[in-house]
Design a protein around this motif. Structure first.
Motif, PDB file in Angstrom:
ATOM      1  N   LEU A 153      21.488  -5.457  12.013  1.00 38.69           N
ATOM      2  CA  LEU A 153      21.987  -5.030  13.324  1.00 38.69           C
ATOM      3  C   LEU A 153      22.696  -3.682  13.197  1.00 38.69           C
ATOM      4  N   LEU A 154      23.497  -3.533  12.163  1.00 36.37           N
ATOM      5  CA  LEU A 154      24.178  -2.259  11.933  1.00 36.37           C
ATOM      6  C   LEU A 154      23.168  -1.144  11.657  1.00 36.37           C
ATOM      7  N   ALA A 155      22.154  -1.454  10.863  1.00 38.13           N
ATOM      8  CA  ALA A 155      21.128  -0.460  10.552  1.00 38.13           C
ATOM      9  C   ALA A 155      20.315  -0.095  11.791  1.00 38.13           C
ATOM     10  N   ALA A 156      20.005  -1.105  12.607  1.00 32.81           N
ATOM     11  CA  ALA A 156      19.240  -0.867  13.839  1.00 32.81           C
ATOM     12  C   ALA A 156      20.021   0.013  14.800  1.00 32.81           C
ATOM     13  N   ASP A 157      21.319  -0.207  14.883  1.00 36.82           N
ATOM     14  CA  ASP A 157      22.156   0.615  15.753  1.00 36.82           C
ATOM     15  C   ASP A 157      22.229   2.044  15.227  1.00 36.82           C
ATOM     16  N   ARG A 158      22.273   2.186  13.932  1.00 37.32           N
ATOM     17  CA  ARG A 158      22.356   3.512  13.297  1.00 37.32           C
ATOM     18  C   ARG A 158      21.101   4.339  13.564  1.00 37.32           C
ATOM     19  N   TYR A 159      19.921   3.683  13.544  1.00 39.32           N
ATOM     20  CA  TYR A 159      18.660   4.413  13.719  1.00 39.32           C
ATOM     21  C   TYR A 159      18.037   4.196  15.101  1.00 39.32           C
ATOM     22  N   ASN A 160      18.809   3.625  16.003  1.00 41.61           N
ATOM     23  CA  ASN A 160      18.388   3.458  17.402  1.00 41.61           C
ATOM     24  C   ASN A 160      17.065   2.690  17.514  1.00 41.61           C
ATOM     25  N   LEU A 161      17.018   1.541  16.856  1.00 38.96           N
ATOM     26  CA  LEU A 161      15.863   0.662  16.920  1.00 38.96           C
ATOM     27  C   LEU A 161      16.215  -0.504  17.849  1.00 38.96           C
ATOM     28  N   LYS A 162      15.931  -0.338  19.123  1.00 39.86           N
ATOM     29  CA  LYS A 162      16.379  -1.284  20.136  1.00 39.86           C
ATOM     30  C   LYS A 162      15.840  -2.691  19.918  1.00 39.86           C
ATOM     31  N   ARG A 163      14.550  -2.800  19.647  1.00 37.97           N
ATOM     32  CA  ARG A 163      13.949  -4.130  19.493  1.00 37.97           C
ATOM     33  C   ARG A 163      14.540  -4.878  18.300  1.00 37.97           C
ATOM     34  N   LEU A 164      14.718  -4.204  17.187  1.00 36.49           N
ATOM     35  CA  LEU A 164      15.309  -4.844  16.012  1.00 36.49           C
ATOM     36  C   LEU A 164      16.734  -5.283  16.309  1.00 36.49           C
ATOM     37  N   LYS A 165      17.457  -4.454  17.017  1.00 36.23           N
ATOM     38  CA  LYS A 165      18.835  -4.785  17.362  1.00 36.23           C
ATOM     39  C   LYS A 165      18.891  -6.047  18.226  1.00 36.23           C
ATOM     40  N   GLU A 166      17.992  -6.139  19.182  1.00 34.80           N
ATOM     41  CA  GLU A 166      17.956  -7.318  20.052  1.00 34.80           C
ATOM     42  C   GLU A 166      17.531  -8.565  19.277  1.00 34.80           C
ATOM     43  N   LEU A 167      16.608  -8.409  18.330  1.00 36.49           N
ATOM     44  CA  LEU A 167      16.205  -9.543  17.498  1.00 36.49           C
ATOM     45  C   LEU A 167      17.384 -10.048  16.668  1.00 36.49           C
ATOM     46  N   CYS A 168      18.173  -9.129  16.132  1.00 37.19           N
ATOM     47  CA  CYS A 168      19.349  -9.505  15.352  1.00 37.19           C
ATOM     48  C   CYS A 168      20.379 -10.222  16.231  1.00 37.19           C
ATOM     49  N   GLU A 169      20.579  -9.712  17.439  1.00 37.57           N
ATOM     50  CA  GLU A 169      21.497 -10.366  18.374  1.00 37.57           C
ATOM     51  C   GLU A 169      21.054 -11.794  18.655  1.00 37.57           C
ATOM     52  N   GLU A 170      19.756 -11.938  18.928  1.00 33.63           N
ATOM     53  CA  GLU A 170      19.211 -13.257  19.254  1.00 33.63           C
ATOM     54  C   GLU A 170      19.444 -14.247  18.115  1.00 33.63           C
TER      55      GLU A 170
END
Length: 242
Positions: A153-170
């Motif tokens: 989630l931290l890495a996804a936020d750093r590189y602006n990967l929205k889908r990965l970030k949402e998958l991590c949240e889920e």
């Protein structure tokens, strides 16, 4: 001879008389034709003439990452290097796009990019998602799913990967409990994860859960690291008190 009409699926109980059939204009040369029209045939029963091959793009790109064929950029993460393709990274992440095609010249082949503040196994899992669009297998990465989700989630936020970030949240929503809610809520507040924050608030809306967390050091940690979320939480608590 059984007689049918449009009002009965299985036909009528009466049969047409022989003499009526012989007088019928439909009987010619001692034979007649029957046409049955059915407009309600399901699509899945229709004949299939072409079998479409399932997409294997994620496998192809995953193999490209694994074999490093045509790689034109190398990342140094914690002393471990990873070869990748700048065009793939740029297409998936606006941060990588700006970094690889903005500050670096396109003619610089096999350039080395140093990535700080990230563990090598996290960057490896990040690359795997970028190439395959699939959440990495925690077992293959040698980590628990909740730990992997937190780091990604931290890495996804750093590189602006929205889908990965949402998958991590889920996935993190499944791991909210008395011992983890303060850390997850802090993470949700700092990394702008509204869905994950809502899940934490929902967990704390139960008086038993709220009392258990208040009795721990969770509130102190939350107020220090993310005071804005703590303020929202206190507002929610005040609304719960009759």
């Amino acid at each position: 001879m059984h007689s049918f009409d449009s009002q009965s699926w299985w036909g009528q109980r009466k049969f047409i008389k022989r003499e009526d059939l012989e007088k019928s204009k439909h009987l010619q040369d001692d034979s007649f034709a029957i046409r049955c029209d059915d407009d309600d045939i399901p699509e899945d029963t229709a004949p299939t003439f072409v079998s479409v091959t399932p997409s294997d793009l994620h496998q192809r790109l995953g193999d490209l990452l694994r074999t490093e064929k045509g790689a034109d950029v190398v990342f140094d993460v914690g002393g471990q290097t990873f070869a990748a393709h700048r065009c793939v990274l740029a297409a998936r992440s606006p941060v990588f796009s700006a970094e690889l095609y903005g500050t670096m010249k396109e003619g610089d082949t096999r350039c080395v990019v140093r990535v700080d503040d990230m563990e090598s196994w996290v960057f490896k899992a990040l690359l795997r998602f970028i190439y395959t669009d699939m959440f990495p297998d925690a077992n293959k990465e040698g980590e628990e799913e909740d730990v992997l989700s937190l780091h990604l989630l931290l890495a996804a936020d750093r590189y602006n990967l929205k889908r990965l970030k949402e998958l991590c949240e889920e996935k993190l929503c499944k791991y909210i409990d008395i011992n983890t809610v303060d850390n997850i809520l802090t993470l949700a507040g700092l990394d702008h994860c509204p869905g994950l924050k809502k899940a934490c608030f929902h967990f704390l809306s139960t008086s038993a859960n709220l009392k258990a967390v208040m009795a721990s050091n969770g509130f102190e940690h939350l107020s220090t690291t993310c005071p804005s979320v703590m303020k929202e939480l206190m507002t929610m608590i005040s609304n719960l008190i009759p």
